[in-house]
Design a protein around this motif. Structure first.
Motif, PDB file in Angstrom:
ATOM      1  N   LEU A  32      -2.268  -5.309   3.493  1.00  0.00           N
ATOM      2  CA  LEU A  32      -0.886  -4.858   3.467  1.00  0.00           C
ATOM      3  C   LEU A  32      -0.019  -5.796   2.631  1.00  0.00           C
ATOM      4  O   LEU A  32      -0.328  -6.976   2.471  1.00  0.00           O
ATOM      5  CB  LEU A  32      -0.330  -4.804   4.891  1.00  0.00           C
ATOM      6  N   SER A  33       1.087  -5.265   2.134  1.00  0.00           N
ATOM      7  CA  SER A  33       2.029  -6.088   1.397  1.00  0.00           C
ATOM      8  C   SER A  33       2.747  -7.032   2.361  1.00  0.00           C
ATOM      9  O   SER A  33       2.864  -6.761   3.562  1.00  0.00           O
ATOM     10  CB  SER A  33       3.059  -5.209   0.695  1.00  0.00           C
ATOM     11  N   TYR A  61      -2.367   3.368  12.656  1.00  0.00           N
ATOM     12  CA  TYR A  61      -3.225   2.196  12.824  1.00  0.00           C
ATOM     13  C   TYR A  61      -3.551   1.943  14.293  1.00  0.00           C
ATOM     14  O   TYR A  61      -4.554   1.305  14.602  1.00  0.00           O
ATOM     15  CB  TYR A  61      -2.540   0.958  12.249  1.00  0.00           C
ATOM     16  N   MET A 116       5.628  -5.333   4.130  1.00  0.00           N
ATOM     17  CA  MET A 116       5.243  -4.520   5.272  1.00  0.00           C
ATOM     18  C   MET A 116       4.912  -5.397   6.482  1.00  0.00           C
ATOM     19  O   MET A 116       5.302  -5.093   7.620  1.00  0.00           O
ATOM     20  CB  MET A 116       4.051  -3.637   4.912  1.00  0.00           C
ATOM     21  N   ASN A 164      -0.420   5.959   8.073  1.00  0.00           N
ATOM     22  CA  ASN A 164      -0.955   6.179   6.730  1.00  0.00           C
ATOM     23  C   ASN A 164      -0.900   7.674   6.438  1.00  0.00           C
ATOM     24  O   ASN A 164      -1.716   8.451   6.937  1.00  0.00           O
ATOM     25  CB  ASN A 164      -2.393   5.659   6.651  1.00  0.00           C
ATOM     26  N   VAL A 203       2.263   4.321   3.343  1.00  0.00           N
ATOM     27  CA  VAL A 203       2.234   3.683   4.661  1.00  0.00           C
ATOM     28  C   VAL A 203       3.668   3.440   5.118  1.00  0.00           C
ATOM     29  O   VAL A 203       4.480   2.896   4.371  1.00  0.00           O
ATOM     30  CB  VAL A 203       1.453   2.360   4.631  1.00  0.00           C
ATOM     31  N   MET A 218       0.845  -1.196   0.000  1.00  0.00           N
ATOM     32  CA  MET A 218       0.000   0.000   0.000  1.00  0.00           C
ATOM     33  C   MET A 218       0.882   1.248   0.000  1.00  0.00           C
ATOM     34  O   MET A 218       1.860   1.322   0.744  1.00  0.00           O
ATOM     35  CB  MET A 218      -0.902   0.000   1.230  1.00  0.00           C
ATOM     36  N   THR A 246      -2.885  -4.797  10.487  1.00  0.00           N
ATOM     37  CA  THR A 246      -1.639  -5.531  10.696  1.00  0.00           C
ATOM     38  C   THR A 246      -1.862  -6.963  11.174  1.00  0.00           C
ATOM     39  O   THR A 246      -0.902  -7.740  11.260  1.00  0.00           O
ATOM     40  CB  THR A 246      -0.764  -4.820  11.746  1.00  0.00           C
ATOM     41  N   LEU A 289       1.604   1.348  12.079  1.00  0.00           N
ATOM     42  CA  LEU A 289       1.828   1.901  10.751  1.00  0.00           C
ATOM     43  C   LEU A 289       1.186   3.276  10.677  1.00  0.00           C
ATOM     44  O   LEU A 289       0.134   3.511  11.291  1.00  0.00           O
ATOM     45  CB  LEU A 289       1.231   0.991   9.673  1.00  0.00           C
TER      46      LEU A 289
END
Length: 232
Positions: free
Chosen positions: A95-96, A25, A99, A18, A4, A1, A63, A16
């Motif tokens: 999320l990736s 978060y 991350m 944003n 982030v 994303m 997360t 995290l």
């Protein structure tokens, strides 16, 4: 994303940030401490005093911290009594993996199973039931609460953990709260870090009995709201 970035909170755990909406978060005073207090202590533990079978809906997987802490607490209870959990979590913007791997929850949590559980949560495919532990079924749902469909009275605990109403107002809309009320079984509970006056008024307007509860990490209040049986 995009937009982030990783940040460290006061209890040493990651959150995290944003940048697109200028919001973290978790509480900067402590990601793990806040999540444990609001969703495990005030939510899960309170419901397990009444029943050993939980159907949890989480609004905002993020997360995966709330799900991880729920799994760890589940294992503690399972050693004492037979507990079953179905955990459905909604996330429009997963999320990736890069991350996710940067988060430090596995190294901070003292429970020996934290690493295995965290990996199991994030390895589980989306949009299908996965029994990540015996008697613990996970369903990660991509999409928004506005589009989520499920049977009425199918949930007895809701973790409402979206970004703040000032940042993501559409999630907190009265129609979504009405949906949550319909999904909950009688005497089911919704828990949220948010305690704004408008949020509590909207909860009451759709039929919840909203009660203030001492907040986490120095905040004055959080919210616990119950679906009460309609009077005859």
């Amino acid at each position: 994303m995009k937009h982030v970035e990783l940040q460290l909170t006061a209890d040493g755990s990651h959150t995290l940030f944003n940048a697109e909406i200028n919001e973290t978060y978790h509480n900067p005073k402590g990601a793990i401490a806040e999540a444990r207090y609001i969703f495990i202590h005030a939510g899960m533990d309170a419901m397990l005093e009444r029943t050993n079978s939980l159907s949890i809906l989480e609004v905002g997987f993020g997360t995966g911290l709330n799900a991880l802490l729920t799994m760890l607490r589940f294992r503690e209870f399972f050693k004492l009594q037979h507990v079953r959990i179905r955990y459905v979590t909604i996330e429009p913007y997963p999320l990736s993996r890069e991350m996710i791997e940067s988060l430090n929850y596995k190294s901070l949590l003292p429970e020996g199973s934290a690493e295995r559980f965290f990996d199991a949560l994030h390895d589980a495919p989306w949009d299908t039931d996965v029994e990540v532990l015996p008697w613990f079924v996970l369903h990660k749902r991509t999409g928004k609460l506005e589009d989520y469909q499920a049977a009425e009275n199918s949930v007895n605990l809701i973790y409402f953990d979206a970004f703040a109403p000032s940042k993501q107002a559409e999630v907190w809309a009265r129609d979504n709260l009405q949906k949550c009320h319909q999904l909950l079984q009688t005497d089911g509970m919704l828990v949220s870090y948010c305690a704004s006056g408008q949020f509590k008024r909207d909860l009451k307007a759709v039929g919840f009995s909203a009660t203030p509860y001492p907040g986490a990490l120095g905040t004055r209040e959080m919210t616990r709201a119950f679906k009460k049986q309609k009077p005859d």
